[in-house]
Design an enzyme around this catalytic site. Structure first.
Site, PDB file in Angstrom:
ATOM      1  N   ASP A  89     -33.146  14.733  26.518  1.00  8.82           N
ATOM      2  CA  ASP A  89     -33.541  14.096  27.776  1.00  8.82           C
ATOM      3  C   ASP A  89     -34.332  14.768  28.713  1.00  8.82           C
ATOM      4  OD1 ASP A  89     -31.795  11.855  26.795  1.00  8.82           O
ATOM      5  OD2 ASP A  89     -30.158  12.727  27.988  1.00  8.82           O
ATOM      6  N   GLY A  96     -37.837  24.305  18.712  1.00  8.13           N
ATOM      7  CA  GLY A  96     -38.757  23.789  19.404  1.00  8.13           C
ATOM      8  C   GLY A  96     -39.013  22.226  18.844  1.00  8.13           C
ATOM      9  N   ARG A 105     -28.047  25.558  32.258  1.00  9.03           N
ATOM     10  CA  ARG A 105     -27.067  25.248  33.423  1.00  9.03           C
ATOM     11  C   ARG A 105     -26.250  24.262  32.747  1.00  9.03           C
ATOM     12  NH1 ARG A 105     -32.469  23.653  37.096  1.00  9.03           N
ATOM     13  NH2 ARG A 105     -33.276  25.877  37.170  1.00  9.03           N
ATOM     14  N   ASP A 162     -25.351  24.964  28.052  1.00  8.77           N
ATOM     15  CA  ASP A 162     -24.988  23.599  27.674  1.00  8.77           C
ATOM     16  C   ASP A 162     -26.239  22.928  27.046  1.00  8.77           C
ATOM     17  OD1 ASP A 162     -24.017  21.197  27.540  1.00  8.77           O
ATOM     18  OD2 ASP A 162     -23.028  21.211  29.618  1.00  8.77           O
ATOM     19  N   GLY A 190     -24.058  20.917  33.001  1.00  7.42           N
ATOM     20  CA  GLY A 190     -24.265  19.270  33.557  1.00  7.42           C
ATOM     21  C   GLY A 190     -25.423  18.690  32.808  1.00  7.42           C
ATOM     22  N   ASN A 199     -34.581  13.309  17.476  1.00  7.60           N
ATOM     23  CA  ASN A 199     -34.227  14.686  17.170  1.00  7.60           C
ATOM     24  C   ASN A 199     -33.898  14.809  15.581  1.00  7.60           C
ATOM     25  OD1 ASN A 199     -31.532  13.836  16.583  1.00  7.60           O
ATOM     26  ND2 ASN A 199     -30.571  14.687  18.524  1.00  7.60           N
ATOM     27  N   GLY A 205     -26.151   9.505  30.683  1.00  6.13           N
ATOM     28  CA  GLY A 205     -26.887   8.371  30.249  1.00  6.13           C
ATOM     29  C   GLY A 205     -28.226   8.839  29.826  1.00  6.13           C
ATOM     30  N   LYS A 206     -28.538   8.619  28.663  1.00  8.35           N
ATOM     31  CA  LYS A 206     -29.748   8.972  28.162  1.00  8.35           C
ATOM     32  C   LYS A 206     -30.910   8.618  29.189  1.00  8.35           C
ATOM     33  CE  LYS A 206     -28.480   9.674  23.389  1.00  8.35           C
ATOM     34  NZ  LYS A 206     -28.703  11.008  23.291  1.00  8.35           N
TER      35      LYS A 206
END
Length: 309
Positions: free
Chosen positions: A256, A228, A289, A250, A291, A187, A42-43
């Site tokens: 976030d 960036g 990483r 990922d 997740g 974004n 969730g953000k």
């Protein structure tokens, strides 16, 4: 009156169910995947955990169901050091997200069902008035109902907190929200939705940022993935390059991670450009990483990357 400190974040929790595969399946097709993870997401939740792990003093406002996913959320906040002002609801499920992760590029596509967090309202903001009044930063997004986000931003502005608005997921928003934003942070896709043109070149990013400032935002940060981020405010505009922290595995939650790091840096009194660099470093580590919340780096890791560049 004591000096304001800390970060209050309004947003949703969703349990992230992430599937790695070579592509999305077609309708009626079953496709074999190459990996699966389950974890907190969730953000708003991701941003709260990212900010806390980056060294921020964080309070998170949300709702979850009285179910195993809700228990997962509360455990994640306790582990990260987030103060959880989270309502547990009977008879409503916690939020959940389907995440497709491209097994080659690490890019993602996401479907979110907010569950209990979809019931967040202005009453949740009002119940946390004291927290917002004492906070240095208030941050929110658009996964919970718009009226709750706007109410929180308006309250924070009235009491002198710095407001950070992440207009995600992309949707139509009223022009009145821009004047409530000290920082608006979309974004590329979200910025394009807001301004009505693509954000594929530096000049398009500059034009989009000028448009959002003209609508009333004090400052704009457009996150640009591997390029960036671009910062624009009256009298200052700058592209801040991305950091290289290892192989990209990922990209889920990269925005976030950036926002959590950025909010922490601003809460500590860093300049906006310094805070953008801090956010870029936070995101650069996170994308190496698997997740979302588990990928958020510690303050020591962020500081080490910044020192190395």
């Amino acid at each position: 009156m004591s000096e304001k400190s800390g970060i209050v974040i309004l947003g949703i929790f969703a349990a992230d169910t992430a599937y790695k595969a070579k592509r999305l399946p077609h309708i009626a097709e079953t496709l074999m995947g190459s990996g699966f993870t389950l974890g907190p997401g969730g953000k708003g939740s991701n941003q709260a955990i990212a900010a806390a792990k980056a060294g921020g003093k964080v309070t998170f406002i949300s709702r979850v169901g009285n179910d195993p996913f809700g228990a997962m959320a509360l455990s994640a906040y306790a582990e990260a050091g987030v103060k959880a002002n989270v309502m547990k609801m009977d008879g409503v499920s916690s939020g959940a997200a389907f995440i497709f992760v491209d097994e080659v590029s690490g890019d993602n596509a996401i479907i979110v069902a907010p569950g209990a967090a979809g019931l967040i309202g202005i009453e949740d903001v009002d119940a946390n008035r004291a927290e917002i009044e004492s906070a240095a930063i208030f941050m929110t997004q658009l996964e919970q109902p718009l009226e709750a986000a706007m109410h929180g931003l308006a309250m924070a502005k009235r009491v002198g907190a710095t407001t950070i608005f992440n207009p995600a997921p992309a949707r139509v928003i009223p022009d009145s929200i821009y004047g409530l934003c000290d920082f608006i942070v979309p974004n590329e896709v979200e910025a394009a939705e807001l301004v009505g043109h693509a954000i594929e070149t530096d000049e398009q990013a500059r034009a989009a940022a000028r448009t959002l400032v003209d609508r009333g935002a004090q400052a704009v940060i457009i996150t640009l993935g591997k390029r960036g981020a671009y910062y624009h405010a009256a009298g200052q505009s700058e592209f801040v390059p991305a950091f290289a922290a290892g192989n990209v595995i990922d990209t889920t939650g990269a925005g976030d991670a950036f926002l959590g790091g950025f909010a922490t840096a601003i809460s500590e009194g860093q300049s906006p450009i310094e805070a953008v660099r801090f956010g870029c470093a936070t995101a650069a580590i996170a994308v190496t990483r698997h997740g979302t919340a588990p990928a958020m780096p510690s303050r020591a890791e962020i500081d080490a990357l910044l020192r190395s560049t």
